[in-house]
Design an enzyme around this catalytic site. Sequence first.
Site: not given
Ligand code: CP
Ligand code: NVA
Length: 307
Positions: A102, A129, A132, A224, A264, A292
């Site tokens: 990530r 993502h 997701q 989101d 999400c 997930r």
């Molecule tokens: N939706 C999602 O990826 O959540 P986290 O940021 O908690 O991993």
């Molecule tokens: N768009 C959000 C998604 C988190 C899972 C971010 O990138 O923070």
Amino acid sequence: MFQKDLISIHDLAAPDVTALFTLAAGMKARPRDFRATLSGKILAMIFEKSSTRTRVSFEAGMTQLGGAAQFLSARDIQLGRGEPVSDTARVLSRYVDGIMARTFAHQTVLDLAAYATIPVVNGLTDLLHPCQGLADYFTMSEKFGSLKGLKLAYVGDGNNVAHSLMYGGPKCGVDVAVATPAGYEPDATVIANARADAAAAGTTLLVTHSREEAVAGAHVVYTDVWASMGQEAEQQKRVRDFAGWTVTDDLLALADKRAVFMHCLPAHRGEEVSASVCDGPRSVIYDEAENRLHVQKAILATLMGRS
Ligand code: CP
Ligand code: NVA
């Protein structure tokens, strides 16, 4: 046929997604049958950003498949002190069997994949993502039985989650409509790629500034956060710019009668979604979060179970 890595849903063929969902459904229904699928395998999990769902579901998933996962905060490993991504990828390839990452820059995940000799899974970047998006289309298939001909409306910021949903539609036979305020449209390259994918698949992609147009007749209304991770400094400006963009019961009423609400998570009730929608009878947010786990286990088994 899956490539070495899972970086973007755009890279997948529609039959890959179908196969993944079939495997995920089997894993969800009969988890005990897969207790040795990744026996002895190790997944390194690099996090430059916070996470609840991704971190816990990947680690739990590896354990459930008979393997193990290692949490590597980018602040604690040498990557955070400037060690090249290329060396990190090559070294980890000598120790473990897969990498989930990530990151802020999408290029970091691309570089990890280029230099690692083991599979790399994108656990969210500023651009995409995919885990997701895949879990969300899987959830949609559970809720509606089949995906073909459904419509997903995304309302809010044209961000990483929106991009992966745009890429997922054509692979799943789903029409996608994205409504954003002016200035917060999805990435132009993602729009162009997703449009080409939709044309080839016979689905549609609408990008608009009208929430009502996007939501009309939709089977899923998705939103989101307005400020993603890394955009904290813009939070106040974004709250002003997104005024009126909250997904409310009134907006949901324009969707199909059977429509579900998706997010999400993490969610900000009272900002991008009202509490009554987020916690209401149409909301499937916790099913998405659960899925997930199942979909990522299918991804891990597909990529890491080969050797
Ligand atoms: N939706 C999602 O990826 O959540 P986290 O940021 O908690 O991993
Ligand atoms: N768009 C959000 C998604 C988190 C899972 C971010 O990138 O923070």
